[in-house]
Design a protein around this motif. Structure first.
Motif, PDB file in Angstrom:
ATOM      1  N   HIS A  59       0.935  -1.059  -0.108  1.00 48.37           N
ATOM      2  CA  HIS A  59      -0.205   0.003   0.040  1.00 48.37           C
ATOM      3  C   HIS A  59       0.742   1.323   0.098  1.00 48.37           C
ATOM      4  O   HIS A  59       1.861   1.376   0.699  1.00 48.37           O
ATOM      5  CB  HIS A  59      -0.940   0.090   1.171  1.00 48.37           C
ATOM      6  CG  HIS A  59      -2.017   1.191   1.479  1.00 48.37           C
ATOM      7  ND1 HIS A  59      -1.823   2.296   1.454  1.00 48.37           N
ATOM      8  CD2 HIS A  59      -3.408   0.936   0.503  1.00 48.37           C
ATOM      9  CE1 HIS A  59      -3.017   3.055   1.361  1.00 48.37           C
ATOM     10  NE2 HIS A  59      -3.832   2.231   0.889  1.00 48.37           N
ATOM     11  N   LEU A  60       0.336   2.215  -0.496  1.00 45.19           N
ATOM     12  CA  LEU A  60       1.094   3.726  -0.748  1.00 45.19           C
ATOM     13  C   LEU A  60       0.272   4.765  -0.409  1.00 45.19           C
ATOM     14  O   LEU A  60      -0.890   4.985  -0.984  1.00 45.19           O
ATOM     15  CB  LEU A  60       1.705   3.624  -2.125  1.00 45.19           C
ATOM     16  CG  LEU A  60       2.686   4.925  -2.401  1.00 45.19           C
ATOM     17  CD1 LEU A  60       3.588   4.793  -3.329  1.00 45.19           C
ATOM     18  CD2 LEU A  60       1.741   6.223  -3.065  1.00 45.19           C
ATOM     19  N   ASN A  61       0.577   5.664   0.632  1.00 43.83           N
ATOM     20  CA  ASN A  61      -0.004   6.998   0.917  1.00 43.83           C
ATOM     21  C   ASN A  61       0.917   7.901   0.309  1.00 43.83           C
ATOM     22  O   ASN A  61       2.261   8.075   0.467  1.00 43.83           O
ATOM     23  CB  ASN A  61       0.039   7.136   2.197  1.00 43.83           C
ATOM     24  CG  ASN A  61      -1.280   6.484   2.850  1.00 43.83           C
ATOM     25  OD1 ASN A  61      -2.656   6.923   2.715  1.00 43.83           O
ATOM     26  ND2 ASN A  61      -1.193   5.424   3.537  1.00 43.83           N
ATOM     27  N   LEU A  62       0.341   9.036  -0.693  1.00 43.08           N
ATOM     28  CA  LEU A  62       1.022  10.077  -1.137  1.00 43.08           C
ATOM     29  C   LEU A  62       0.425  11.423  -0.639  1.00 43.08           C
ATOM     30  O   LEU A  62      -0.742  11.316  -0.817  1.00 43.08           O
ATOM     31  CB  LEU A  62       1.087   9.985  -2.638  1.00 43.08           C
ATOM     32  CG  LEU A  62       1.680  11.212  -3.152  1.00 43.08           C
ATOM     33  CD1 LEU A  62       3.215  11.438  -3.045  1.00 43.08           C
ATOM     34  CD2 LEU A  62       1.436  11.223  -4.785  1.00 43.08           C
ATOM     35  N   VAL A  63       1.045  12.383  -0.045  1.00 43.12           N
ATOM     36  CA  VAL A  63       0.575  13.646   0.203  1.00 43.12           C
ATOM     37  C   VAL A  63       1.376  14.663  -0.437  1.00 43.12           C
ATOM     38  O   VAL A  63       2.669  14.806  -0.084  1.00 43.12           O
ATOM     39  CB  VAL A  63       0.585  13.887   1.934  1.00 43.12           C
ATOM     40  CG1 VAL A  63      -0.166  15.453   2.081  1.00 43.12           C
ATOM     41  CG2 VAL A  63      -0.240  13.042   2.611  1.00 43.12           C
ATOM     42  N   ALA A  64       0.959  15.288  -1.468  1.00 43.73           N
ATOM     43  CA  ALA A  64       1.763  16.235  -2.377  1.00 43.73           C
ATOM     44  C   ALA A  64       1.184  17.519  -2.496  1.00 43.73           C
ATOM     45  O   ALA A  64      -0.119  17.664  -2.280  1.00 43.73           O
ATOM     46  CB  ALA A  64       1.842  15.473  -3.843  1.00 43.73           C
ATOM     47  N   ARG A  65       2.033  18.444  -2.569  1.00 45.36           N
ATOM     48  CA  ARG A  65       1.934  19.774  -3.107  1.00 45.36           C
ATOM     49  C   ARG A  65       1.700  19.886  -4.483  1.00 45.36           C
ATOM     50  O   ARG A  65       2.164  19.179  -5.399  1.00 45.36           O
ATOM     51  CB  ARG A  65       2.962  20.822  -2.523  1.00 45.36           C
ATOM     52  CG  ARG A  65       2.449  22.349  -2.826  1.00 45.36           C
ATOM     53  CD  ARG A  65       3.989  23.305  -2.603  1.00 45.36           C
ATOM     54  NE  ARG A  65       3.453  24.433  -2.568  1.00 45.36           N
ATOM     55  CZ  ARG A  65       4.356  25.546  -2.805  1.00 45.36           C
ATOM     56  NH1 ARG A  65       5.534  25.310  -2.739  1.00 45.36           N
ATOM     57  NH2 ARG A  65       3.803  26.786  -3.042  1.00 45.36           N
ATOM     58  N   GLY A 390      12.773  25.929   3.534  1.00 45.10           N
ATOM     59  CA  GLY A 390      11.429  25.516   2.626  1.00 45.10           C
ATOM     60  C   GLY A 390      11.677  24.946   1.551  1.00 45.10           C
ATOM     61  O   GLY A 390      10.762  24.311   0.814  1.00 45.10           O
ATOM     62  N   SER A 391      12.691  25.195   0.733  1.00 47.76           N
ATOM     63  CA  SER A 391      13.003  24.651  -0.547  1.00 47.76           C
ATOM     64  C   SER A 391      13.020  22.939  -0.795  1.00 47.76           C
ATOM     65  O   SER A 391      12.782  22.478  -1.613  1.00 47.76           O
ATOM     66  CB  SER A 391      14.495  25.240  -1.155  1.00 47.76           C
ATOM     67  OG  SER A 391      15.675  25.013  -0.438  1.00 47.76           O
ATOM     68  N   THR A 392      13.397  22.531   0.445  1.00 45.34           N
ATOM     69  CA  THR A 392      13.309  21.081   0.738  1.00 45.34           C
ATOM     70  C   THR A 392      12.101  20.463   1.533  1.00 45.34           C
ATOM     71  O   THR A 392      11.534  19.657   1.135  1.00 45.34           O
ATOM     72  CB  THR A 392      14.664  20.493   1.303  1.00 45.34           C
ATOM     73  OG1 THR A 392      14.787  21.170   2.662  1.00 45.34           O
ATOM     74  CG2 THR A 392      15.831  20.618   0.363  1.00 45.34           C
ATOM     75  N   VAL A 393      11.543  21.578   2.321  1.00 43.20           N
ATOM     76  CA  VAL A 393      10.492  20.821   3.050  1.00 43.20           C
ATOM     77  C   VAL A 393       9.267  21.190   2.062  1.00 43.20           C
ATOM     78  O   VAL A 393       8.410  20.268   2.267  1.00 43.20           O
ATOM     79  CB  VAL A 393      10.261  22.088   4.262  1.00 43.20           C
ATOM     80  CG1 VAL A 393       8.979  21.565   4.943  1.00 43.20           C
ATOM     81  CG2 VAL A 393      11.659  21.926   5.243  1.00 43.20           C
ATOM     82  N   ALA A 394       9.072  21.859   1.275  1.00 42.77           N
ATOM     83  CA  ALA A 394       7.995  22.059   0.568  1.00 42.77           C
ATOM     84  C   ALA A 394       7.916  22.850  -0.817  1.00 42.77           C
ATOM     85  O   ALA A 394       7.304  24.102  -0.690  1.00 42.77           O
ATOM     86  CB  ALA A 394       6.758  22.656   1.524  1.00 42.77           C
ATOM     87  N   PRO A 395       8.848  22.389  -1.624  1.00 40.44           N
ATOM     88  CA  PRO A 395       8.938  22.901  -2.936  1.00 40.44           C
ATOM     89  C   PRO A 395       7.642  23.008  -3.744  1.00 40.44           C
ATOM     90  O   PRO A 395       6.821  21.862  -3.369  1.00 40.44           O
ATOM     91  CB  PRO A 395      10.173  22.412  -3.431  1.00 40.44           C
ATOM     92  CG  PRO A 395       9.919  21.182  -3.043  1.00 40.44           C
ATOM     93  CD  PRO A 395       9.466  21.173  -1.388  1.00 40.44           C
ATOM     94  N   PHE A 396       7.500  23.273  -4.741  1.00 40.61           N
ATOM     95  CA  PHE A 396       6.296  23.063  -5.631  1.00 40.61           C
ATOM     96  C   PHE A 396       6.572  21.659  -5.964  1.00 40.61           C
ATOM     97  O   PHE A 396       7.417  20.954  -6.191  1.00 40.61           O
ATOM     98  CB  PHE A 396       6.580  23.864  -6.916  1.00 40.61           C
ATOM     99  CG  PHE A 396       6.186  25.370  -7.057  1.00 40.61           C
ATOM    100  CD1 PHE A 396       5.091  25.628  -6.339  1.00 40.61           C
ATOM    101  CD2 PHE A 396       7.031  26.143  -7.460  1.00 40.61           C
ATOM    102  CE1 PHE A 396       4.656  27.046  -6.271  1.00 40.61           C
ATOM    103  CE2 PHE A 396       6.597  27.499  -7.394  1.00 40.61           C
ATOM    104  CZ  PHE A 396       5.867  28.041  -6.772  1.00 40.61           C
TER     105      PHE A 396
END
Length: 500
Positions: A59-65, A390-396
């Motif tokens: 199983h895979l869970n993905l949470v993406a921006r 921020g560039s690694t925590v939550a980039p586009f």
């Protein structure tokens, strides 16, 4: 001794020159960073776990921006104002030059007549072609990496795709799905196939837009934003003074803030790094990046526990999906009868709190502080190193993946979870800094401590409500009010007649 000193000085200059040449401003744009530029920036000291051969992903869970987007309407108006103010500054400089007070030679040529690339655009914030490409290729790479998970015929109950109602998020989900199911259908030359993207109303989406539904968080953010701006002011003032001296233009603090924003948009969306970004030195870029990271930390990250506790419904949803997959495995459900992947597409305000719930990007004893609900220190100022960027925590297109593995040969635990950030295995403090964590340990050490915080209790102000009164009591009160009002009117009428 003199010769040694000279050689040392020359060596230092060479090193400094090399650092300037290798400095890529696109890797220092905080959350405006493009995915392909920053996704491979990782902690080289961390060695990812070797997953045993007998372990299989189930199983895979993905949470993406969402992917790279255009500026919002508000930001485009800011750039239009910047263009107007730059024109005023340049005219002032010409007048000063005529009087012999300043030299125009120091002013970068591109500033003369500059207009915003988004001038006249009426809409903003939409996913652009770069962003579509980011999510499309993410879908392809995930299928290639986990072929056993995506070998089934598509069904929405097997491969669940969810997005917020914001168009750039749902468009990102579509781009991802086109890549994920590429060649699996019969539509057109590319053999695409239709798939479902489920969205929830913005007003009630506590899984992916919990920050929009959390009244306490909205109050907190509103109250903290002025303080965050105050924190940033010394850096902006320092950079403003430097640029005024360098270019002989009377920049204001707001000009520098807008030019830094323009730098981020030009570099990330247009690959232009020699205009607005060229105004700043590498050390100034590092300081401006740090101010953005401070804001991210305070208003969306570890700066306040409310920032991530409101994301508990999302954490519960992720764990529940894994528990259902384990149940299906234990009960020997046939393949194609249960969910194999749950994929979600949202915003930085979703991905950052979720990363905090997992305990990512912490240093030293910070995980223990989080568990005991103690505040953390702010990320250290450059040139000191920091995990929180921020560039690694939550980039586009930034993302977290939790991949559930079945390991039947393991004596201690039959199920493990691998945690990946931007597709790279990352150390998780709650799991002894490994990326491959027994499912029960993940639940006990990371998930369960958060579950004692109920979303409604965290987000909704608890007001003292009076006890409801019986209907008969309320009816008698209403009748009493009507009769007393009638008597009062009659008395006033009688009094008026007497006065007349």
């Amino acid at each position: 001794m003199a010769m040694a000193t000279l050689l040392l000085l020359l060596f230092s200059l060479l090193i400094s020159s090399y650092a300037e040449e290798t400095f890529d401003v696109r890797q220092h744009l905080s959350t405006v960073s493009r995915y392909g530029v920053v996704k491979d920036i990782a902690d080289n000291a961390f060695v990812a776990s070797k997953i045993p051969d007998e372990c299989r992903p189930i199983h895979l869970n993905l949470v993406a921006r969402h992917g790279t987007r255009s500026p919002t309407k508000k930001r485009m108006r800011e750039l239009d104002y910047l263009a107007h103010h730059l024109e005023v500054l340049l005219n002032d400089a010409k007048n000063e030059a005529q009087e012999g007070n300043v030299s125009l030679q120091k002013i970068p040529a591109w500033l003369w007549g500059w207009q915003s690339p988004w001038k006249g655009k009426l809409k903003g914030g939409e996913l652009i072609s770069i962003g579509e490409d980011e999510l499309y290729h993410l879908g392809i790479k995930i299928r290639e990496r986990f072929p056993d998970l995506f070998n089934e015929e598509y069904h929405p109950d097997i491969f669940s795709i969810k997005a917020t109602q914001v168009p750039r998020a749902s468009a990102s989900a579509v781009a991802f799905g086109i890549g994920l199911f590429n060649g699996r259908g019969s539509l057109g030359p590319g053999r695409h196939r239709a798939f479902a993207v489920i969205t929830e109303s913005r007003a009630s989406d506590i899984l992916l837009r919990f920050y929009d539904c959390c009244e306490n968080y909205k109050d907190f953010r509103k109250s903290q934003e002025p303080a965050v701006e105050k924190l940033k002011e010394p850096i902006l003032d320092e950079v403003t003074s430097a640029l005024v001296r360098r270019y002989q233009l009377n920049f204001t603090r707001q000009d520098i803030a807008s030019l830094w924003f323009l730098c981020k948009e030009e570099a990330s969306l247009l690959d232009i790094t020699d205009q607005a970004c060229g105004l700043f030195s590498a050390s100034e870029v590092a300081l401006l990046e740090w101010t953005d990271d401070l804001e991210l930390f305070i208003l969306k990250g570890y700066g306040n526990s409310l920032n991530y506790r409101m994301g508990v419904p999302l954490l519960q949803d992720v764990v529940q999906s894994m528990e259902q997959a384990i149940k299906a495995k234990e009960e020997h459900h046939i393949s194609g009868s249960y969910e194999k992947a749950r994929m979600r597409f949202a915003h930085a305000e979703t991905v950052v709190p979720f990363s905090c719930l997992l305990g990512l990007f912490l240093e030293g004893s910070e995980f223990e502080k989080i568990q005991s609900e103690q505040p953390l220190q702010l990320p250290p100022k450059p040139p000191q190193k920091r995990n929180w960027r921020g560039s690694t925590v939550a980039p586009f297109a930034g993302n977290n993946m939790l991949v559930l593995y079945s390991c039947p040969a393991n004596n201690s635990s039959k199920y493990f979870v691998q945690i990946l950030h931007n597709e790279v295995p990352v150390p998780v403090p709650g799991c002894d800094n490994t990326d491959f964590c027994p499912f029960e340990v993940l639940k006990e050490k990371i998930v369960n401590p958060h579950l004692k915080h109920d979303y409604n209790a965290v987000c909704n102000v608890q007001l003292e409500q009076p006890e409801p009164k019986p209907v008969t009591s309320r009816l008698s009160q209403l009748l009493h009010w009507l009769f007393s009002r009638k008597e009062k009117n009659e008395t006033q009428s009688h009094k008026q007649r007497v006065e007349l």
